[in-house]
Every structure is written in C-alpha cells, then in structure tokens.
Design an enzyme around this catalytic site. Structure first.
Site, mmCIF file in Angstrom:
data_model
loop_
_atom_site.group_PDB
_atom_site.id
_atom_site.type_symbol
_atom_site.label_atom_id
_atom_site.label_comp_id
_atom_site.label_asym_id
_atom_site.label_seq_id
_atom_site.Cartn_x
_atom_site.Cartn_y
_atom_site.Cartn_z
ATOM 1 N N PRO A 237 -37.922 62.212 -3.174
ATOM 2 C CA PRO A 237 -36.855 61.098 -3.434
ATOM 3 C C PRO A 237 -36.157 60.989 -2.157
ATOM 4 C CG PRO A 237 -36.536 62.995 -4.760
ATOM 5 C CD PRO A 237 -37.919 63.511 -4.495
ATOM 6 N N HIS B 42 -31.165 65.919 11.923
ATOM 7 C CA HIS B 42 -30.485 66.573 11.031
ATOM 8 C C HIS B 42 -31.035 67.998 10.727
ATOM 9 C CE1 HIS B 42 -28.705 62.161 9.530
ATOM 10 N NE2 HIS B 42 -28.368 62.931 10.693
ATOM 11 N N ASP C 242 -37.579 67.559 5.524
ATOM 12 C CA ASP C 242 -38.683 67.964 4.967
ATOM 13 C C ASP C 242 -40.046 68.593 5.697
ATOM 14 O OD1 ASP C 242 -40.149 65.673 5.987
ATOM 15 O OD2 ASP C 242 -39.436 64.469 4.034
HETATM 16 P P1 CNA Z 1 -31.441 56.823 2.255
HETATM 17 O O1 CNA Z 1 -29.936 56.601 2.594
HETATM 18 O O2 CNA Z 1 -31.824 57.331 1.090
HETATM 19 O O3 CNA Z 1 -32.307 55.521 2.752
HETATM 20 C C1 CNA Z 1 -33.663 55.320 2.394
HETATM 21 C C2 CNA Z 1 -33.901 53.813 2.935
HETATM 22 O O4 CNA Z 1 -35.424 53.922 2.838
HETATM 23 C C3 CNA Z 1 -33.372 52.780 1.871
HETATM 24 O O5 CNA Z 1 -32.990 51.914 2.401
HETATM 25 C C4 CNA Z 1 -34.465 52.708 1.048
HETATM 26 O O6 CNA Z 1 -34.595 51.274 0.424
HETATM 27 C C5 CNA Z 1 -35.740 52.753 1.950
HETATM 28 N N1 CNA Z 1 -36.838 53.168 1.301
HETATM 29 C C6 CNA Z 1 -37.118 54.194 0.534
HETATM 30 N N2 CNA Z 1 -38.398 54.157 -0.093
HETATM 31 C C7 CNA Z 1 -39.129 53.125 0.610
HETATM 32 C C8 CNA Z 1 -40.271 52.665 0.546
HETATM 33 N N3 CNA Z 1 -41.296 53.257 -0.449
HETATM 34 N N4 CNA Z 1 -40.710 51.465 0.982
HETATM 35 C C9 CNA Z 1 -39.682 50.904 1.728
HETATM 36 N N5 CNA Z 1 -38.424 51.663 1.747
HETATM 37 C C10 CNA Z 1 -37.981 52.586 1.186
HETATM 38 O O7 CNA Z 1 -31.874 57.783 3.383
HETATM 39 P P2 CNA Z 1 -31.579 58.084 4.921
HETATM 40 O O8 CNA Z 1 -32.751 58.858 5.568
HETATM 41 O O9 CNA Z 1 -31.373 56.708 5.513
HETATM 42 O O10 CNA Z 1 -30.362 58.938 5.028
HETATM 43 C C11 CNA Z 1 -30.322 60.107 5.858
HETATM 44 C C12 CNA Z 1 -30.164 61.087 5.013
HETATM 45 C C13 CNA Z 1 -31.050 61.417 3.877
HETATM 46 C C14 CNA Z 1 -30.418 62.257 5.906
HETATM 47 O O11 CNA Z 1 -29.333 63.036 6.247
HETATM 48 C C15 CNA Z 1 -31.699 63.031 5.349
HETATM 49 O O12 CNA Z 1 -31.489 64.437 5.490
HETATM 50 C C16 CNA Z 1 -31.496 62.929 4.044
HETATM 51 N N6 CNA Z 1 -32.765 62.873 3.060
HETATM 52 C C17 CNA Z 1 -33.807 63.489 3.641
HETATM 53 C C18 CNA Z 1 -34.883 63.692 2.805
HETATM 54 C C19 CNA Z 1 -36.168 63.949 3.267
HETATM 55 O O13 CNA Z 1 -36.175 64.840 4.198
HETATM 56 N N7 CNA Z 1 -37.364 63.437 2.958
HETATM 57 C C20 CNA Z 1 -34.874 63.199 1.547
HETATM 58 C C21 CNA Z 1 -33.688 62.647 0.964
HETATM 59 C C22 CNA Z 1 -32.793 62.663 1.827
#
Ligand code: CNA
Length: 361
Positions: free
Chosen positions: A89, A182, A165
C-alpha cells in the site's frame, strides 16, 4: 547530542532533512493539514483535474522523443505508487493507503509513524508498519522492469526513489543508477549512538523492538524519518538534474520535501512526464508548463502503453518472466533446503551491475 553528530558526519553544506510539504507550509513543524485539504492538494479536486487532463498525445510525443534519440539522460523520480501493483500500500490513496488504515498502529497523526522524536518515545508503531513494507515478501512489477529496461537501453541517468521496499534493487537496477533518497531497510543503526547493525542482526520481523547492545536505545533501519538527514547519495541530484534531458515522475504525490522540489530542478526546456493516478505538484497548475506531459490513470497500464509505443513491451515481459522464474525457483529451493534442514542457498538473482552500457535502443 547524537543528532548533532550525525549532522556533522554528513557535512554542513550537504544537510537537508525531510519534511512533509504540509508541515512546511504550516510553518515548519505545525500540525499536518486535515485530510480534506490534503486530498485537495493531491489534485483530487475537480478543478485541478479538469482543464488539462492527460491525452494520448502526451505519451506519444514523449515516446517519439525517446525513439528519435533526443532523450539519452533520463532521470526517473518515483514514489510508493510504483509498488502498489506489487501489493504494497502507498501512503495517501484513499481507502487502501496506509494513512487510511492507521487505527491499528495507534498513532496521534499519520506522519508520527515516521517522526524521529515520536519514534524515540514510542518505536512500536513504526515496527508494526515496517512489517508491511519490509523487503522479502513482495516482488517487483512491470513498472520496475520498465525502468530496468530503460537502463539496459543506456538511457537511465539515475533513478531517484522515495521507496524503502527495495524492489528497485531486486529487479536488477544497479546500485550506481539508484538513489534511495529515503533510505532503506538494508542496514540499520542505533538511533542514539549510531552503532551500525547489518539487516540480519536487527531482525525486524520478530515481534520485539531491536535494541542496541552498547547503549540499549532502539535500533532503527536506515530509513529516513521526518526531521532526519537525507543520505549522501541524494546530493547526486546537483549533478544529475542539470544534465537530464527527460524527467519521468511516477507514483508519487510529491508531498515530501526536499524530494518534491527535485522535479523543479531540471532545465526549463526539459520535458517532464507525469505518470500517476492524479495530477500532483507542478502538474496541478493550469495551464501546464510547456514541455510538461501527463498520463493519468493506473500506473501499470500507463507504463505498459508507453512501453508498447517504444516497442519495448516484449523485452520487458521476457525479462520479467526470466527474473521472476529465477526468483520462484530460488524460493522453492530455499523451502526445500529448509525442509531438509540443509540451510538456505546464497542469493543469486541477476543484476545489471556489469551491464551499465549504452547498448542498443
Ligand atoms: P504517496 O503520498 O502515498 O503517493 C502515492 C501516489 O501514487 C499518489 O499520488 C497515488 O495516487 C499514486 N498511485 C498509487 N497507486 C497508483 C497506481 N496503481 N496507479 C497510479 N497512481 C498510483 O507516496 P509518496 O511516495 O509520494 O510519498 C513518499 C513516502 C511514502 C516516502 O517517504 C516513502 O517512504 C513512503 N512509502 C513507501 C512505500 C514503499 O516503499 N513501497 C510504501 C508506502 C509509503
């Protein structure tokens, strides 16, 4: 203080700490914005979506640039949205994002979970969340492999990811092409005395908070929290962004500084392509800057469409198939050897560390 010593270690000039944009605009450390304001700023409001939405021409015109050889130094800026297709997520997607599902972590406000001061007093919420993000149980998806193929083609100048991740590394993007802005779970250190701990020693997956054997403070994975310094490698941006001839922004809400502002540091004539579910950052502005393009919708679909336009889809699928077969064979090997009690074989996933080539496009 230990905090000061870390600042010193990283050098005075290079100090940059991460903050959620909402906190900066509230005066640097105030309460985060309430949810409705956040989602408006995320570009979810009809006004920010309406006027210039994505059109098939956006993707096509960027694909044309790449095919014409006009984009040979591509910088990719990515966030949690590139990994949702792998089952991880993100933060801010309403409903599925971690910020909508925080009840189980029992934190006063979402950012607390990554706030270093909050962590010092109460590390448990972070460690509960870390189990969701911790590398090992998820596999890279088509989007990660698209970036690896960009590298295969010799076009990737650097990928800047906010993700922790580890899926970029796992899909074979070599270390020298990757900036994990990060941090990551690959290493850990005591958050008070900075004694380093290799990942296998701090055992995050156990149901206990790991502590330092020297000072008994909590051992924290080297993931960058709000208020902490960014890793040294992040400062490659000063060299890379002025050199970039195409910027691809994918799967990020551009809500965390200073990372979010990176997208404004390419030259003003450089095309920028946003692939995301909604308009974010400078792409919320109407009209868009000349040279800005966006494709809104599901990221995996957009990336596949883009790859098809470039004629790369077959290669990506083939690479993905071969890598994922290796990974699943490896997994079943490990399971067998565990069942037979003979210990786990060493990891042998293929990476591109020696293929950092300007190969054919
Ligand atoms: P965020 O703020 O959650 O933004 C994610 C963006 O991606 C949003 O604009 C969503 O609309 C878009 N999005 C998500 N899924 C889809 C999809 N399937 N298709 C199109 N668009 C999509 O996350 P950010 O990365 O901007 O924020 C930065 C934080 C989140 C960092 O410091 C990370 O460490 C942190 N984070 C990382 C993970 C990971 O490593 N996978 C997971 C969750 C949070």
């Amino acid at each position: 203080s230990p905090f000061a010593s870390k600042q010193y270690k990283n050098g005075r000039e290079e100090r940059e700490k991460i903050f959620p944009v909402a906190q900066i605009s509230a005066g640097g450390g105030g309460d985060p914005l309430p949810a409705c304001q956040t989602s408006k700023a995320d570009g979810c409001s009809p006004s920010s979506r309406g006027v210039k939405s994505s059109s098939p021409h956006d993707l096509l015109s960027v694909a044309r640039l790449v095919k014409l050889g006009r984009s040979k130094n591509v910088v990719v800026v990515a966030g949690a949205g590139i990994s949702t297709a792998s089952g991880i997520p993100d933060f801010r997607t309403p409903g599925t994002g971690l910020y909508s599902n925080l009840e189980k972590y029992n934190v006063p406000y979402p950012e607390a979970i990554f706030n270093i001061d909050y962590f010092s007093d109460n590390p448990q919420p972070f460690f509960s969340l870390a189990k969701v993000l911790y590398p090992g149980s998820h596999r890279p998806n088509y989007i990660h492999y698209f970036i690896r193929v960009l590298h295969h083609k010799g076009l990737l100048l650097r990928m800047y990811t906010q993700n922790i991740d580890g899926l970029e590394k796992l899909c074979g993007i070599p270390d020298d092409k990757l900036v994990e802005a990060h941090g990551s779970f690959a290493t850990a250190s005591c958050h008070l005395c900075y004694t380093p701990y290799p990942a296998e020693e701090y055992a995050i997956m156990h149901d206990r908070v790991p502590t330092c054997s020297f000072c008994t403070a909590t051992v924290k994975p080297d993931v960058v929290f709000f208020g902490e310094d960014l890793p040294r490698k992040y400062f490659l941006h000063r060299k890379d962004f002025p050199k970039a001839d195409l910027l691809i922004i994918m799967g990020t809400s551009l809500k965390i500084e200073p990372f979010a502002s990176l997208v404004n540091s390419v030259r003003s004539t450089v095309p920028r392509l946003l692939l995301n579910r909604n308009a974010v950052g400078p792409f919320e502005r109407v009209p868009l800057r000349r040279g800005d393009h966006m494709e809104l919708g599901d990221l995996a679909d957009s990336v596949r469409k883009f790859a098809e336009m470039l004629g790369w889809d077959g290669e990506i699928q083939e690479l993905m198939r071969s890598q994922e077969v290796v990974a699943s064979n490896h997994e079943s090997c490990e399971e067998t050897s565990r069942a037979e009690g003979s210990g786990a074989p060493s990891s042998s996933e293929e990476t591109d560390s020696e293929t950092d080539s300007k190969s054919s496009t």
